[in-house]
Write a protein that holds these residues in place. Structure first.
Motif, PDB file in Angstrom:
ATOM      1  N   ARG A  81       0.827  -1.192   0.000  1.00  0.00           N
ATOM      2  CA  ARG A  81       0.000   0.000   0.000  1.00  0.00           C
ATOM      3  C   ARG A  81       0.876   1.263   0.000  1.00  0.00           C
ATOM      4  O   ARG A  81       1.894   1.329   0.691  1.00  0.00           O
ATOM      5  CB  ARG A  81      -0.910  -0.007   1.229  1.00  0.00           C
ATOM      6  CG  ARG A  81      -1.945   1.121   1.229  1.00  0.00           C
ATOM      7  CD  ARG A  81      -2.757   1.085   2.507  1.00  0.00           C
ATOM      8  NE  ARG A  81      -3.561  -0.117   2.589  1.00  0.00           N
ATOM      9  CZ  ARG A  81      -4.790  -0.227   2.086  1.00  0.00           C
ATOM     10  NH1 ARG A  81      -5.336   0.800   1.465  1.00  0.00           N
ATOM     11  NH2 ARG A  81      -5.458  -1.351   2.201  1.00  0.00           N
ATOM     12  N   LYS A  82       0.451   2.260  -0.774  1.00  0.00           N
ATOM     13  CA  LYS A  82       1.178   3.524  -0.830  1.00  0.00           C
ATOM     14  C   LYS A  82       1.157   4.197   0.539  1.00  0.00           C
ATOM     15  O   LYS A  82       0.153   4.149   1.253  1.00  0.00           O
ATOM     16  CB  LYS A  82       0.528   4.439  -1.870  1.00  0.00           C
ATOM     17  CG  LYS A  82       1.239   5.748  -2.075  1.00  0.00           C
ATOM     18  CD  LYS A  82       0.510   6.581  -3.131  1.00  0.00           C
ATOM     19  CE  LYS A  82       1.157   7.948  -3.316  1.00  0.00           C
ATOM     20  NZ  LYS A  82       0.429   8.758  -4.326  1.00  0.00           N
ATOM     21  N   ALA A  83       2.265   4.791   0.923  1.00  0.00           N
ATOM     22  CA  ALA A  83       2.336   5.489   2.203  1.00  0.00           C
ATOM     23  C   ALA A  83       1.278   6.575   2.263  1.00  0.00           C
ATOM     24  O   ALA A  83       0.965   7.225   1.257  1.00  0.00           O
ATOM     25  CB  ALA A  83       3.722   6.093   2.397  1.00  0.00           C
ATOM     26  N   VAL A  94       1.293   9.499   3.686  1.00  0.00           N
ATOM     27  CA  VAL A  94       1.858  10.803   3.327  1.00  0.00           C
ATOM     28  C   VAL A  94       3.253  10.588   2.753  1.00  0.00           C
ATOM     29  O   VAL A  94       3.925   9.608   3.063  1.00  0.00           O
ATOM     30  CB  VAL A  94       1.921  11.771   4.530  1.00  0.00           C
ATOM     31  CG1 VAL A  94       0.541  12.068   5.061  1.00  0.00           C
ATOM     32  CG2 VAL A  94       2.817  11.235   5.628  1.00  0.00           C
ATOM     33  N   SER A  95       3.684  11.519   1.949  1.00  0.00           N
ATOM     34  CA  SER A  95       4.983  11.428   1.287  1.00  0.00           C
ATOM     35  C   SER A  95       6.125  11.559   2.293  1.00  0.00           C
ATOM     36  O   SER A  95       5.998  12.199   3.340  1.00  0.00           O
ATOM     37  CB  SER A  95       5.083  12.540   0.240  1.00  0.00           C
ATOM     38  OG  SER A  95       6.407  12.716  -0.195  1.00  0.00           O
ATOM     39  N   ASP A  96       7.261  10.972   1.943  1.00  0.00           N
ATOM     40  CA  ASP A  96       8.462  11.129   2.771  1.00  0.00           C
ATOM     41  C   ASP A  96       8.946  12.581   2.796  1.00  0.00           C
ATOM     42  O   ASP A  96       9.730  12.959   3.671  1.00  0.00           O
ATOM     43  CB  ASP A  96       9.594  10.233   2.238  1.00  0.00           C
ATOM     44  CG  ASP A  96       9.364   8.768   2.577  1.00  0.00           C
ATOM     45  OD1 ASP A  96       8.591   8.492   3.518  1.00  0.00           O
ATOM     46  OD2 ASP A  96       9.951   7.911   1.896  1.00  0.00           O
ATOM     47  N   ASP A  97       8.470  13.367   1.835  1.00  0.00           N
ATOM     48  CA  ASP A  97       8.864  14.774   1.794  1.00  0.00           C
ATOM     49  C   ASP A  97       8.083  15.626   2.785  1.00  0.00           C
ATOM     50  O   ASP A  97       8.391  16.806   2.961  1.00  0.00           O
ATOM     51  CB  ASP A  97       8.652  15.340   0.384  1.00  0.00           C
ATOM     52  CG  ASP A  97       9.542  14.665  -0.648  1.00  0.00           C
ATOM     53  OD1 ASP A  97      10.650  14.227  -0.274  1.00  0.00           O
ATOM     54  OD2 ASP A  97       9.127  14.567  -1.815  1.00  0.00           O
ATOM     55  N   LYS A 124       4.177  13.778   9.408  1.00  0.00           N
ATOM     56  CA  LYS A 124       4.402  12.325   9.437  1.00  0.00           C
ATOM     57  C   LYS A 124       4.143  11.728  10.810  1.00  0.00           C
ATOM     58  O   LYS A 124       3.638  10.606  10.923  1.00  0.00           O
ATOM     59  CB  LYS A 124       5.834  12.018   8.985  1.00  0.00           C
ATOM     60  CG  LYS A 124       6.054  12.267   7.492  1.00  0.00           C
ATOM     61  CD  LYS A 124       7.403  11.787   7.008  1.00  0.00           C
ATOM     62  CE  LYS A 124       8.528  12.714   7.407  1.00  0.00           C
ATOM     63  NZ  LYS A 124       9.816  12.367   6.756  1.00  0.00           N
ATOM     64  N   ALA A 125       4.479  12.474  11.854  1.00  0.00           N
ATOM     65  CA  ALA A 125       4.373  11.928  13.210  1.00  0.00           C
ATOM     66  C   ALA A 125       2.994  12.107  13.821  1.00  0.00           C
ATOM     67  O   ALA A 125       2.564  11.291  14.634  1.00  0.00           O
ATOM     68  CB  ALA A 125       5.418  12.589  14.116  1.00  0.00           C
ATOM     69  N   TRP A 144      -0.662  17.557   1.949  1.00  0.00           N
ATOM     70  CA  TRP A 144      -0.114  16.205   2.127  1.00  0.00           C
ATOM     71  C   TRP A 144      -1.190  15.132   2.177  1.00  0.00           C
ATOM     72  O   TRP A 144      -0.864  13.943   2.214  1.00  0.00           O
ATOM     73  CB  TRP A 144       0.728  16.151   3.399  1.00  0.00           C
ATOM     74  CG  TRP A 144       1.815  17.175   3.401  1.00  0.00           C
ATOM     75  CD1 TRP A 144       1.879  18.317   4.142  1.00  0.00           C
ATOM     76  CD2 TRP A 144       2.990  17.174   2.582  1.00  0.00           C
ATOM     77  NE1 TRP A 144       3.013  19.024   3.837  1.00  0.00           N
ATOM     78  CE2 TRP A 144       3.719  18.345   2.884  1.00  0.00           C
ATOM     79  CE3 TRP A 144       3.499  16.287   1.628  1.00  0.00           C
ATOM     80  CZ2 TRP A 144       4.918  18.652   2.265  1.00  0.00           C
ATOM     81  CZ3 TRP A 144       4.693  16.600   1.010  1.00  0.00           C
ATOM     82  CH2 TRP A 144       5.401  17.765   1.324  1.00  0.00           C
ATOM     83  N   GLU A 145      -2.453  15.518   2.133  1.00  0.00           N
ATOM     84  CA  GLU A 145      -3.525  14.507   2.242  1.00  0.00           C
ATOM     85  C   GLU A 145      -3.671  13.672   0.974  1.00  0.00           C
ATOM     86  O   GLU A 145      -3.877  12.473   1.032  1.00  0.00           O
ATOM     87  CB  GLU A 145      -4.855  15.180   2.591  1.00  0.00           C
ATOM     88  CG  GLU A 145      -4.946  15.607   4.041  1.00  0.00           C
ATOM     89  CD  GLU A 145      -6.370  15.815   4.486  1.00  0.00           C
ATOM     90  OE1 GLU A 145      -7.091  14.812   4.664  1.00  0.00           O
ATOM     91  OE2 GLU A 145      -6.772  16.974   4.649  1.00  0.00           O
ATOM     92  N   LYS A 146      -3.674  14.329  -0.183  1.00  0.00           N
ATOM     93  CA  LYS A 146      -3.758  13.614  -1.465  1.00  0.00           C
ATOM     94  C   LYS A 146      -4.910  12.613  -1.466  1.00  0.00           C
ATOM     95  O   LYS A 146      -4.727  11.400  -1.580  1.00  0.00           O
ATOM     96  CB  LYS A 146      -2.433  12.917  -1.784  1.00  0.00           C
ATOM     97  CG  LYS A 146      -1.240  13.854  -1.806  1.00  0.00           C
ATOM     98  CD  LYS A 146      -1.441  15.002  -2.776  1.00  0.00           C
ATOM     99  CE  LYS A 146      -0.286  15.991  -2.769  1.00  0.00           C
ATOM    100  NZ  LYS A 146      -0.597  17.243  -3.507  1.00  0.00           N
TER     101      LYS A 146
END
Length: 552
Positions: free
Chosen positions: A64-66, A68-71, A77-78, A109-111
């Protein structure tokens, strides 16, 4: 059928026969053919049961795609990502900002990728009117004018054409969609005036399936964001060129096709880098500050709107408090600066004290003077007056205070406070997002609901006419008043925002805002606004039409 065939709750044959008996009882009066096809459906379901053997260990290479992005920033992210995943209860209190503030620019970042179809741009037909960007409720379709050399390294599928006109001549032009942030409302297609003469159904903007374009347009949008913003000093003073300004309100969770958010987006494009927004409870507070993400964001200089939500009944007073606080801090900064005039360059002090600050160029010049002041103050030691001025020197730059809310707040529950603020004479701007119902709570009638309209609590049609908030505001002869409908008169809407912000005193903009509670597909929201204005159902008027010129 499948459940009873597999579960063993009842013997299989008995359960299936009982279902068929129920079909005969329920549909017998509708004829034998209706009964037959329903029973055939039962048998077909049984015939199509397929056994799937589950292996002892997973063999798929798919992951599954993460979320949120690593960017994404560490906080997103946290904290935000866990909340988006529905695991917010696992977060400790220590993970949250202790002062209650929340990072901006997090909705990007929601996409969500919820649109089955997204707009696709045919550059060969485009007349570069920018109306698609003006009307987009989610800032998901944007335009840019930029130097052609910035195209180095562009993705192969990235579209661009020469910019038309004499302003910024020689630049390139692009209309770009954010495929994972678009909601697929279709408003951009409806307002697009550029048609293929050989096939009028084909426009410069058409809706196409999202999935085949998702990866390509995601890459294109990422590159689009990296392109330089147009210099504000080169932009003409009109609605078309306002869209070359970066929106500082993007990708909100508002309903697809929302009629309110284009006004807020325009506000942030024009004044967002120095705006303070007091927001009444309602739709605009839900999509404006609903955790885990926030649609208000910042520009490349790190500047953006400061936003806070207050109660339904006191938002006008809350926003007036912003103005009083800013004015007090500005006055204190000017007093401190005057006291240091012998230690700071006299020309710099004069410039800071006398700057008019009415447009982008003069605001930028004042910011440069504040930078020079801070550099000078850094050489003056740590005397209390020096330290105090270093803390509040930014208040020498003019701030734009906005009080925002819906008609339930402005016409009803918060009207007393709103009238008090208008009477104060202070330099505040009021934006009423008039959906003509209590939208956030389900479409109940408000004092803005017009006569005859069907709404909750007015099921037979509202018996009384709409309260005329504009006329009431005009009872104060020092107040700027404008009615706007961006889908009908976008140029007049732009003019009203610019004039309201420039007005030395209270201003109020009553913005007609289509809503899902109105009962039609919101892709036709702009067309409905146009009909409403043309028939006199609502007005889109400038201060001149309100006889404001003499009052100036």
């Amino acid at each position: 059928i499948a459940f009873f065939a597999l579960s063993g709750v009842l013997p299989r044959d008995e359960a299936i026969e009982r279902i068929k008996d129920k079909i005969r009882t329920s549909y017998g009066l509708k004829g034998e053919e209706v009964v037959r096809v329903n029973i055939a459906g039962v048998d077909a379901a049984l015939d199509h049961l397929v056994r799937v053997d589950v292996p002892a260990t997973a063999t798929s290479a798919f992951s599954r795609k993460a979320l949120v992005s690593d960017d994404a920033p560490d906080f997103v992210k946290a904290v935000s990502a866990l909340m988006m995943a529905g695991k917010g209860d696992a977060l400790p209190v220590s993970a949250f900002p202790p002062d209650g503030t929340w990072p901006t620019a997090t909705s990007q970042w929601e996409k969500r990728a919820i649109a089955p179809e997204i707009p696709a741009w045919d550059a060969s037909l485009c007349i570069q009117c920018n109306k698609c960007s003006v009307i987009c409720p989610h800032a998901a379709i944007r335009v840019k004018a930029y130097p052609t050399e910035a195209l180095e390294g562009a993705p192969e599928a990235f579209q661009h054409v020469p910019l038309k006109g004499k302003v910024m001549e020689g630049n390139a032009y692009t209309v770009q969609v954010a495929p994972e942030d678009c909601t697929g409302c279709g408003l951009c297609v409806e307002v697009c005036p550029a048609k293929d003469k050989t096939n009028p159904k084909h426009k410069s903007i058409d809706m196409v399936p999202m999935l085949p374009l998702r990866a390509q347009e995601t890459e294109n949008f990422g590159f689009f964001l990296s392109l330089p913003e147009a210099p504000l000093g080169e932009l003409q003073d009109n609605i078309k060129y306002s869209q070359y300004r970066r929106p500082l309100f993007e990708f909100s969770g508002a309903c697809s096709g929302c009629g309110e958010t284009p006004y807020i987006k325009l506000l942030t494009q024009l004044f967002g880098d120095r705006a303070l927004i007091a927001n009444a409870t309602g739709c605009s507070s839900i999509y404006g500050g609903n955790l885990p993400t926030t649609p208000y964001c910042t520009n490349d200089d790190g500047r953006g709107p400061a936003w806070s939500n207050s109660l339904f009944e006191d938002n006008a007073e809350f926003g007036l408090g912003f103005r009083l606080a800013v004015d007090q801090l500005t006055a204190h900064a000017r007093t401190l600066l005057t006291g240091l005039s012998g230690k700071v360059d006299a020309a710099l002090v004069a410039g800071l004290m006398e700057a008019e600050q009415r447009d982008d160029t003069s605001i930028a010049a004042q910011r440069e003077r504040v930078v020079a002041l801070q550099a000078a103050l850094a050489t003056l030691g740590d005397a209390p007056n020096v330290l105090a001025l270093r803390e509040i020197a930014d208040y020498l730059v003019r701030k734009s205070v906005w009080i925002v809310g819906g008609d339930g707040w402005a016409y009803d529950i918060g009207y007393g406070g709103l009238d008090h603020v208008l009477a104060s004479g202070r330099d505040v701007n009021i934006l009423v997002l008039d959906t003509e119902v209590y939208s956030n709570t389900g479409g109940q009638a408000s004092k803005a609901t017009p006569m005859g309209a069907v709404a909750k609590f007015a099921a037979d049609g509202k018996g009384l006419g709409k309260k005329d908030l504009g006329v009431l505001a005009m009872m104060h002869d020092h107040v700027y008043v404008a009615h706007v409908a961006i889908g009908a008169k976008d140029a007049q809407t732009y003019k009203a925002f610019v004039e309201a912000e420039a007005w030395h005193g209270p201003s109020i903009i009553i913005a007609y805002s289509p809503c899902i509670a109105h009962g039609y597909d919101l892709k036709y929201g702009a067309a409905q606004q146009k009909l409403a204005v043309e028939t006199g159902r609502c007005t889109a008027t400038t201060p001149a039409a309100w006889a404001m010129t003499a009052r100036r």
